[in-house]
Design an enzyme around this catalytic site. Structure first.
Site, PDB file in Angstrom:
ATOM      1  N   HIS A 214     -31.074 -27.734 -23.982  1.00 32.17           N
ATOM      2  CA  HIS A 214     -30.744 -29.246 -24.465  1.00 32.17           C
ATOM      3  C   HIS A 214     -31.242 -30.292 -23.489  1.00 32.17           C
ATOM      4  CE1 HIS A 214     -26.987 -27.908 -22.287  1.00 32.17           C
ATOM      5  NE2 HIS A 214     -27.078 -29.336 -21.734  1.00 32.17           N
ATOM      6  N   ASP A 244     -30.060 -21.378 -25.548  1.00 27.99           N
ATOM      7  CA  ASP A 244     -29.985 -23.017 -24.962  1.00 27.99           C
ATOM      8  C   ASP A 244     -30.783 -22.771 -23.622  1.00 27.99           C
ATOM      9  OD1 ASP A 244     -29.653 -25.409 -24.095  1.00 27.99           O
ATOM     10  OD2 ASP A 244     -27.363 -25.118 -24.150  1.00 27.99           O
ATOM     11  N   GLY A 331     -23.469 -32.568 -16.104  1.00 28.66           N
ATOM     12  CA  GLY A 331     -24.363 -32.463 -14.876  1.00 28.66           C
ATOM     13  C   GLY A 331     -24.861 -31.038 -14.403  1.00 28.66           C
ATOM     14  N   SER A 333     -25.183 -28.552 -16.399  1.00 31.20           N
ATOM     15  CA  SER A 333     -25.944 -28.020 -17.452  1.00 31.20           C
ATOM     16  C   SER A 333     -27.394 -27.430 -16.796  1.00 31.20           C
ATOM     17  CB  SER A 333     -26.556 -28.977 -18.595  1.00 31.20           C
ATOM     18  OG  SER A 333     -25.468 -29.181 -19.461  1.00 31.20           O
ATOM     19  N   SER A 349     -24.747 -23.731 -20.252  1.00 32.88           N
ATOM     20  CA  SER A 349     -24.941 -24.578 -21.620  1.00 32.88           C
ATOM     21  C   SER A 349     -23.718 -25.478 -21.622  1.00 32.88           C
ATOM     22  CB  SER A 349     -24.735 -23.424 -22.674  1.00 32.88           C
ATOM     23  OG  SER A 349     -24.891 -24.199 -24.025  1.00 32.88           O
TER      24      SER A 349
END
Length: 516
Positions: A214, A244, A331, A333, A349
């Site tokens: 993402h 992801d 942040g 991720s 994720s």
């Protein structure tokens, strides 16, 4: 561009230190085994070895195999068997596993998950097969109310209490992208911040890194400083759908990209190989917002139905994820999930909660991302075909995985074995404004249409039909609110949850650093 030494992996340089990595189970919760029918004398195993043994036994037991998990307190592998004859049970015991008889087969639990996909794919829900309870555990976040809650509850009840249980979480499932620091992309309306996961070598031999999908669909060009020029460009990105993950190539082909994770205070952990996660195993997460935290794997092959950031009635379904009780915030991720012995496990994720209250968190398996992108781990490290299960990592090819992929772990859900109550008070709290859509105006939903749901048109309708049932019917499990008491802030009990300023203002350091 000057040559850059891209040391690490994670976005962020939390000043928590790596002392906790030297401890066998640093600040990690030890879930009690809920099974009462376990029999046999098992070998004492490391979590990595348990993963390899589980893969081998899955092949030996065939249809009799009904999932497995690692009892971290006893350091034993527990294998579920349904309708198994004495011969296969004896083989499993001789191999060193604890064997217990269960009622639900893997096929029956997968069928239940397909029913959930067909009748209850609702934003804010998740499900997984829990080997400790031998049931499908379903979780609904705080947004699932009214008619949606009634539909979900009716579907779960229709499956029967001996097959599925339902829990309500007080948190909200979100992707953990935000505006800030670590690895950045400047887009219209502000900055996007994520965390670098692991350095890899792309299939064409060029240096690259893995991060969340993402993040990769939100922005194409990434920098190692908030106002710096781009140093890397997205090559491949998957979100939503079957994973992801993103592969991002460094623009300078001379970039050195060592296979290590920066854990703060000038310390690093060498990443030696990629490995599949094992339910019950202790793992560590590093991210640009919250730094270093640890906990346990609580589920495999998880399905998460995120609310679409662009369509109020849409859902972004992601399948094949790892579920844990390790805290994370916006942040983080893309950040690294790894083990003490230097195995790369996952990429952050999303999930619910924060590092004050805890919550459910989900990770993209690294082995799957490597296989999908054709990348190899680190500079000259093990390749995608060499990412065998943890017990089989010494250069074993993909064909040697013995079904040890994340999707072959028969899923696994909540380690607590929570029942079907409405455990609304046990979920992780909201993210105190740190969710993907509420990052001081720079959340995924506020990124000029580049939110996690939009992601260059990759909305719910673009999931290629990869719903819950397509992942062996196993989704994200019931965390029973675990996380708040599993971590409590950081892997170092004396360190603050904010990692001594590892967030937006971490003294100018970044996750991609070195000679400039």
């Amino acid at each position: 561009m000057p040559k850059r030494k891209a040391a690490i992996a994670v976005g962020g340089v939390a000043a928590l230190g790596a002392a906790a990595l030297l401890l066998p189970n640093a600040n990690a919760s030890q879930d009690k085994d809920q099974a009462t029918g376990a029999t046999g004398t098992a070998k004492t195993l490391k979590a990595a070895d348990a993963s390899g043994l589980a893969a081998q036994l899955q092949k030996i037991l065939g249809d009799a195999f009904a999932g497995s998990y690692y009892d971290s307190a006893k350091q034993q592998l527990v294998v579920n068997v349904v309708n198994g004859d004495d011969n296969v049970v004896v083989q499993a015991k001789k191999a060193g596993a604890v064997v217990r008889q269960v009622d639900n087969s893997t096929a029956e639990l997968q069928a239940a998950a397909r029913t959930l996909k067909a009748k209850a794919t609702i934003p804010g829900t998740s499900w997984a097969v829990d080997p400790r309870t031998n049931k499908v555990l379903v979780t609904a976040d705080s947004t699932v109310t009214g008619g949606k809650w009634d539909r979900l509850r009716s579907t779960v009840r229709g499956l029967g209490s001996d097959t599925a249980t339902l829990k309500k979480s007080s948190g909200t499932f979100k992707t953990f992208v935000s505006g800030g620091d670590a690895i950045f992309s400047q887009i219209q309306g502000g900055n996007v911040r994520c965390s670098l996961g692991f350095n890899v070598t792309a299939s064409d031999g060029s240096p690259a890194f893995l991060t969340a999908g993402h993040c990769g669909v939100a922005a194409k060009d990434w920098s190692d400083s908030q106002t710096g020029q781009p140093i890397a460009t997205v090559d491949q990105a998957t979100f939503p759908g079957q994973g992801d993950f993103s592969l991002v190539k460094y623009n300078d082909p001379a970039t050195q990209a060592p296979s290590e994770v920066n854990t703060g205070n000038g310390q690093t952990v060498q990443i030696k190989q990629a490995a599949d996660a094992t339910v019950g195993a202790t793992v560590f997460r590093m991210g640009s917002t919250t730094g270093l935290h640890d906990g346990q794997v609580t589920g495999l092959d998880a399905t998460v139905n995120f609310q679409s950031e662009t369509d109020p009635n849409g859902v972004d379904t992601v399948t094949g994820l790892i579920q844990t009780n390790v805290c994370a915030e916006a942040g983080d991720s893309g950040g690294s999930l790894f083990t003490q012995d230097g195995s790369a496990i996952g990429l952050t994720s999303g999930g619910s909660g924060d590092c004050t209250n805890g919550g459910e968190t989900f990770f993209q398996p690294v082995t799957t991302a490597l296989q999908a992108t054709g990348a190899t781990l680190g500079a000259g490290g093990a390749g995608a075909g060499d990412q065998a299960g943890a017990g089989d990592q010494a250069g074993a090819g993909a064909g040697d995985q013995s079904g040890a992929g994340a999707g072959d772990q028969s899923g696994a859900g909540d380690q607590s074995g929570a029942g079907a109550g409405d455990q609304s008070g046990e979920g992780a709290g909201d993210q105190s404004g740190a969710g993907a859509g509420d990052q001081s105006g720079a959340g995924a939903g506020d990124q000029s249409g580049a939110g996690a749901g939009d992601q260059s048109g990759a909305g719910a309708g673009d999931q290629s039909g990869a719903g819950a049932g397509d992942q062996s019917g196993e989704g994200a499990g019931d965390q029973s609110g675990a996380g708040g008491d599993q971590i409590g802030g950081s892997a170092d009990p004396s360190a603050p949850a904010d990692a001594s300023g590892s967030g937006a203002a971490h003294d100018g350091s970044s996750s991609v650093h070195g000679t400039r």
